[in-house]
Scaffold this motif. Structure first.
Motif, PDB file in Angstrom:
ATOM      1  N   ASP A 150     -15.276  14.452 -11.041  1.00  0.00           N
ATOM      2  CA  ASP A 150     -16.439  15.035 -10.369  1.00  0.00           C
ATOM      3  C   ASP A 150     -16.039  16.414  -9.840  1.00  0.00           C
ATOM      4  N   PRO A 151     -16.204  17.450 -10.663  1.00  0.00           N
ATOM      5  CA  PRO A 151     -15.786  18.796 -10.246  1.00  0.00           C
ATOM      6  C   PRO A 151     -16.437  19.274  -8.956  1.00  0.00           C
ATOM      7  N   SER A 152     -17.690  18.934  -8.711  1.00  0.00           N
ATOM      8  CA  SER A 152     -18.376  19.413  -7.510  1.00  0.00           C
ATOM      9  C   SER A 152     -17.731  18.879  -6.235  1.00  0.00           C
ATOM     10  N   MET A 153     -17.048  17.749  -6.321  1.00  0.00           N
ATOM     11  CA  MET A 153     -16.384  17.151  -5.174  1.00  0.00           C
ATOM     12  C   MET A 153     -14.857  17.295  -5.246  1.00  0.00           C
ATOM     13  N   GLY A 154     -14.364  17.950  -6.290  1.00  0.00           N
ATOM     14  CA  GLY A 154     -12.926  18.119  -6.437  1.00  0.00           C
ATOM     15  C   GLY A 154     -12.195  16.831  -6.745  1.00  0.00           C
ATOM     16  N   VAL A 155     -12.849  15.938  -7.484  1.00  0.00           N
ATOM     17  CA  VAL A 155     -12.251  14.644  -7.808  1.00  0.00           C
ATOM     18  C   VAL A 155     -11.717  14.665  -9.240  1.00  0.00           C
TER      19      VAL A 155
END
Length: 106
Positions: free
Chosen positions: A24-29
């Motif tokens: 999940d790029p938006s959450m840095g995962v």
């Protein structure tokens, strides 16, 4: 897709490795299947789906020794139910995400 090879640590002890990919790029995962070594003890280093947190704080580092700054590392071990692919490692809130991955990449 680019992967980031890392060592997984419990304190100073390397308990295994993983090849991180975007989750999940938006959450840095980022996440990967965890590949344990002989130092890994599931009851100490991971959690099951019923547990809320692993018993030991974990960290990850690049193979060159540089620690990844992040909000946390989660290791869920379901290997007794589904086999080796059931060891799921997630790095949460990875700082400098763009250094390792394209923020649009999935």
């Amino acid at each position: 897709m680019r992967t980031l090879p890392v060592d997984v640590l419990a304190g100073d002890l390397v308990i295994g490795a993983a090849n991180l990919t975007p989750v999940d790029p938006s959450m840095g995962v980022v996440g990967a299947v965890f590949q344990p070594n002989s130092a890994y003890i599931p009851s100490r280093h991971s959690r099951s789906m019923e547990d809320t947190a692993p018993p030991t704080e974990l960290s990850v580092r690049e193979t060159n020794g540089r620690l990844l700054r992040c909000a946390g590392v989660d290791l869920i071990d379901l290997s007794s139910e589904v086999g080796d692919e059931g060891r799921e490692l997630h790095v949460l809130g990875l700082e400098d995400y763009g250094r390792y991955f394209d923020e649009r990449q999935l």
